[in-house]
Design a protein around this motif. Structure first.
Motif, mmCIF file in Angstrom:
data_model
loop_
_atom_site.group_PDB
_atom_site.id
_atom_site.type_symbol
_atom_site.label_atom_id
_atom_site.label_comp_id
_atom_site.label_asym_id
_atom_site.label_seq_id
_atom_site.Cartn_x
_atom_site.Cartn_y
_atom_site.Cartn_z
ATOM 1 N N ALA A 29 0.871 -1.176 0.000
ATOM 2 C CA ALA A 29 0.000 0.000 0.000
ATOM 3 C C ALA A 29 0.905 1.221 0.000
ATOM 4 C CB ALA A 29 -0.919 0.002 1.218
ATOM 5 N N GLY A 30 0.777 2.043 -1.007
ATOM 6 C CA GLY A 30 1.655 3.192 -1.162
ATOM 7 C C GLY A 30 1.244 4.389 -0.341
ATOM 8 N N THR A 31 1.949 5.501 -0.554
ATOM 9 C CA THR A 31 1.762 6.711 0.242
ATOM 10 C C THR A 31 0.354 7.272 0.114
ATOM 11 O OG1 THR A 31 4.109 7.274 0.092
ATOM 12 C CG2 THR A 31 2.579 9.076 0.556
ATOM 13 N N VAL A 32 -0.124 7.436 -1.118
ATOM 14 C CA VAL A 32 -1.441 8.046 -1.331
ATOM 15 C C VAL A 32 -2.546 7.152 -0.783
ATOM 16 C CG1 VAL A 32 -3.086 8.809 -3.073
ATOM 17 C CG2 VAL A 32 -0.667 9.373 -3.331
ATOM 18 N N GLU A 33 -2.479 5.858 -1.081
ATOM 19 C CA GLU A 33 -3.510 4.937 -0.609
ATOM 20 C C GLU A 33 -3.535 4.875 0.912
ATOM 21 O OE1 GLU A 33 -5.133 0.448 -1.589
ATOM 22 O OE2 GLU A 33 -2.957 0.794 -1.632
ATOM 23 N N SER A 34 -2.362 4.822 1.541
ATOM 24 C CA SER A 34 -2.292 4.746 3.002
ATOM 25 C C SER A 34 -2.877 5.998 3.640
ATOM 26 C CB SER A 34 -0.843 4.558 3.447
ATOM 27 O OG SER A 34 -0.316 3.329 3.009
ATOM 28 N N ALA A 35 -2.486 7.155 3.130
ATOM 29 C CA ALA A 35 -2.960 8.414 3.711
ATOM 30 C C ALA A 35 -4.465 8.561 3.546
ATOM 31 C CB ALA A 35 -2.233 9.589 3.069
ATOM 32 N N ARG A 36 -4.977 8.263 2.364
ATOM 33 C CA ARG A 36 -6.411 8.392 2.113
ATOM 34 C C ARG A 36 -7.216 7.455 3.006
ATOM 35 N NH1 ARG A 36 -6.594 7.632 -3.331
ATOM 36 N NH2 ARG A 36 -6.682 5.374 -3.023
ATOM 37 N N ALA A 37 -6.766 6.203 3.109
ATOM 38 C CA ALA A 37 -7.482 5.225 3.925
ATOM 39 C C ALA A 37 -7.460 5.611 5.399
ATOM 40 C CB ALA A 37 -6.861 3.838 3.733
ATOM 41 N N ASN A 38 -6.307 5.976 5.900
ATOM 42 C CA ASN A 38 -6.196 6.258 7.329
ATOM 43 C C ASN A 38 -6.888 7.554 7.720
ATOM 44 O OD1 ASN A 38 -4.814 3.907 8.108
ATOM 45 N ND2 ASN A 38 -2.894 4.730 7.320
ATOM 46 N N ARG A 39 -6.921 8.529 6.808
ATOM 47 C CA ARG A 39 -7.667 9.757 7.109
ATOM 48 C C ARG A 39 -9.143 9.426 7.295
ATOM 49 N NH1 ARG A 39 -6.682 12.260 2.800
ATOM 50 N NH2 ARG A 39 -4.862 13.449 3.491
ATOM 51 N N ARG A 40 -9.701 8.643 6.373
ATOM 52 C CA ARG A 40 -11.118 8.270 6.477
ATOM 53 C C ARG A 40 -11.387 7.428 7.724
ATOM 54 N NH1 ARG A 40 -12.967 4.771 2.343
ATOM 55 N NH2 ARG A 40 -15.092 5.381 2.837
ATOM 56 N N TRP A 41 -10.484 6.483 8.002
ATOM 57 C CA TRP A 41 -10.706 5.586 9.142
ATOM 58 C C TRP A 41 -10.703 6.371 10.452
ATOM 59 C CZ3 TRP A 41 -8.959 3.734 13.751
ATOM 60 C CH2 TRP A 41 -9.464 2.490 14.177
ATOM 61 N N TRP A 42 -9.698 7.236 10.627
ATOM 62 C CA TRP A 42 -9.623 7.983 11.881
ATOM 63 C C TRP A 42 -10.717 9.029 12.005
ATOM 64 C CZ3 TRP A 42 -7.391 6.340 16.033
ATOM 65 C CH2 TRP A 42 -6.326 5.436 15.934
ATOM 66 N N ASP A 43 -11.151 9.604 10.891
ATOM 67 C CA ASP A 43 -12.299 10.509 10.946
ATOM 68 C C ASP A 43 -13.522 9.776 11.478
ATOM 69 O OD1 ASP A 43 -10.827 12.609 9.949
ATOM 70 O OD2 ASP A 43 -11.709 12.558 7.943
ATOM 71 N N ALA A 44 -13.732 8.555 10.985
ATOM 72 C CA ALA A 44 -14.897 7.780 11.395
ATOM 73 C C ALA A 44 -14.752 7.205 12.802
ATOM 74 C CB ALA A 44 -15.147 6.643 10.394
ATOM 75 N N ALA A 45 -13.520 6.802 13.170
ATOM 76 C CA ALA A 45 -13.295 6.092 14.442
ATOM 77 C C ALA A 45 -13.054 7.026 15.621
ATOM 78 C CB ALA A 45 -12.095 5.153 14.299
ATOM 79 N N ALA A 46 -12.844 8.317 15.366
ATOM 80 C CA ALA A 46 -12.466 9.238 16.444
ATOM 81 C C ALA A 46 -13.406 9.172 17.648
ATOM 82 C CB ALA A 46 -12.363 10.664 15.907
#
Length: 283
Positions: A29-46
């Motif tokens: 999983a590259g830089t763009v995919e990792s950043a996009r996925a983790n931004r969405r996950w942490w927004d939802a999981a906060a």
């Protein structure tokens, strides 16, 4: 004409409030995919994450790791009064507020807008106001050699694909002689089951398998990515970024601490390390 890409749907949440993946795999999983996925996950999981761990993290406190090591006891950053400090991956920013109360000039960054919204609310409720920036550690919106200290308490680095690039950015914003301290998942955790039970201490994968852990949606798109590096990988990344490694700290479990945190538990913590802390400076 090319059509615009379809927006990602809202992540489904389980009964515990955390995003529920459709699949789990180990793959690149590259830089763009990792950043996009983790931004969405942490927004939802906060909300769920802070409901579960908020009491332990505190509103104005500096917890380095689930083992219970706090900066007030460890003094890994030294005297912070009057120092310019950057926190990477601040979450709800309890560490930055602790630093501000200790007399530091602090800027707190995180990839997740959801986490920063919680940080802003806690700034207001505690009366300890720290500047908040939504930023990727791989592209920090700060001047070169502008801060005295950079810290990251399990924030950002385990979720970054290009850790060498991230550490190069850290080195860039540090003044010569500046200090960098970061806690990350101990690499020894990766070949073991994700369980707090010491009965589960068995090897289930290779320590040398560096493929990230990836959770996916029903269309196979990454919704959460966590990257694995060996101890040697971390050392080489630090050195490659032009930083000097002073110490590798493997915190032992704090006596009388009873909290379980994912894979971390008192019983398991008595046997193996769960956290690695990198203590570095820019020469």
């Amino acid at each position: 004409m090319t059509s615009s890409p379809r927006p990602h749907p809202t992540l489904p949440l389980g009964s515990d409030g955390y995003p529920v993946p459709s699949g789990v795999e180990r793959r690149t999983a590259g830089t763009v995919e990792s950043a996009r996925a983790n931004r969405r996950w942490w927004d939802a999981a906060a909300p769920a994450y802070l409901a579960e761990h908020g009491d332990d993290l505190g509103d104005v406190d500096f917890l380095w790791c689930p083992e219970g090591l706090r900066e007030s006891d460890a003094h890994l950053l030294g005297n912070v009064a009057g120092r310019r400090v950057l926190e990477v991956g601040c979450g709800s920013a309890p560490c930055s507020r602790w630093l501000r109360r200790a007399g530091a000039e602090v800027v707190a960054t995180d990839l997740s807008g959801g986490m920063l919204a919680r940080a802003a609310a806690l700034n207001r409720s505690t009366g300890v106001d720290v500047p908040l920036l939504q930023a990727d550690v791989g592209a920090l919106p700060l001047a070169s050699a502008g801060v005295d200290l950079v810290c990251s308490a399990f924030g950002g680095l385990p979720f970054v694909a290009d850790v060498e690039g991230a550490l190069t950015e850290v080195a860039r914003v540090l003044r010569p002689g500046g200090r960098f301290v970061a806690s990350v998942n101990h690499p020894l955790r990766w070949p073991l089951p994700d369980s707090p039970d010491p009965e589960d201490l068995r090897i289930v994968s290779s320590y040398f398998d560096r493929r990230p852990y990836v959770e996916t949606d029903e269309e196979g798109r990454a919704v959460y990515v966590e990257h694995h590096r060996t101890v040697g990988d971390w050392v080489r990344a630090v050195v490659g970024a032009g930083l000097v490694l002073e110490d590798l700290v493997e915190p032992e479990w704090t006596p009388d601490r009873t909290q379980e945190w994912g894979q971390w538990s008192p019983a398991r913590g008595a046997l193996i390390p769960g956290t690695l802390i990198l203590v570095c400076h820019r020469p």
